[in-house]
Design an enzyme around this catalytic site. Sequence first.
Site, mmCIF file in Angstrom:
data_model
loop_
_atom_site.group_PDB
_atom_site.id
_atom_site.type_symbol
_atom_site.label_atom_id
_atom_site.label_comp_id
_atom_site.label_asym_id
_atom_site.label_seq_id
_atom_site.Cartn_x
_atom_site.Cartn_y
_atom_site.Cartn_z
ATOM 1 N N GLU A 35 135.191 47.650 -49.515
ATOM 2 C CA GLU A 35 136.092 48.708 -49.986
ATOM 3 C C GLU A 35 135.490 49.395 -51.197
ATOM 4 O OE1 GLU A 35 140.203 48.134 -50.770
ATOM 5 O OE2 GLU A 35 140.648 47.483 -48.732
ATOM 6 N N HIS A 91 140.851 54.793 -52.847
ATOM 7 C CA HIS A 91 140.107 53.657 -52.313
ATOM 8 C C HIS A 91 139.909 53.828 -50.812
ATOM 9 C CE1 HIS A 91 144.125 52.073 -51.271
ATOM 10 N NE2 HIS A 91 143.501 51.254 -50.449
ATOM 11 N N HIS A 93 139.524 52.191 -46.822
ATOM 12 C CA HIS A 93 139.889 51.150 -45.854
ATOM 13 C C HIS A 93 138.756 51.121 -44.830
ATOM 14 C CE1 HIS A 93 144.564 51.088 -46.441
ATOM 15 N NE2 HIS A 93 143.908 50.596 -47.485
ATOM 16 N N ASP A 104 148.509 47.735 -51.290
ATOM 17 C CA ASP A 104 148.273 49.062 -51.857
ATOM 18 C C ASP A 104 149.508 49.560 -52.599
ATOM 19 O OD1 ASP A 104 145.718 49.142 -50.732
ATOM 20 O OD2 ASP A 104 146.374 50.291 -48.983
#
Length: 167
Positions: A35, A91, A93, A104
């Site tokens: 990630e 961020h 995935h 999250d």
Amino acid sequence: MGLFDRLFQRQGVVGIARDTIDFALESADDTHPNEYMGMLRGTPAKHLGMDQRGYVITDILVIPGTRSNPVSATVDSNMIPNDMRSLGSIHSHPNGVLRPSDEDLGTFTSGTVHVIMGAPYGRNDWRAFDQHGEYRDLPVLDVDLEDHEEFFDFTQADIDAELRRDK
């Protein structure tokens, strides 16, 4: 609008700079299969020549000490700057799912925009969410961003002069 926002006249986020989202997608691809995680910062739209109030997401801060693996990224919350330009998080995935997980949602407490990017990290492989995990529109804007390369343009004499100033 909360008391903090009213007191400091914080405006909403009007969009994200194309160069910024392109940088983030490329960074997420480079980090894959782990990630990628960063914090979003903005510039007042008026400073970018726009005739509207609010902020444009122009910067992504990678927080020192961030740890990531294929299923999560962890940031030391003590290292996150807290200023008027802090707008949210971004961020990836690696599994490509473009919706927030329960984990999250637990991190969406600071800021008003949270971006999730998914593999294969193409131009349309991302979504924006509010602090409650609800989808929100986030236009991609073609704005001219300042070139920050001069930040790294210094000599030993510049360093010595700065050290003398601090004494």
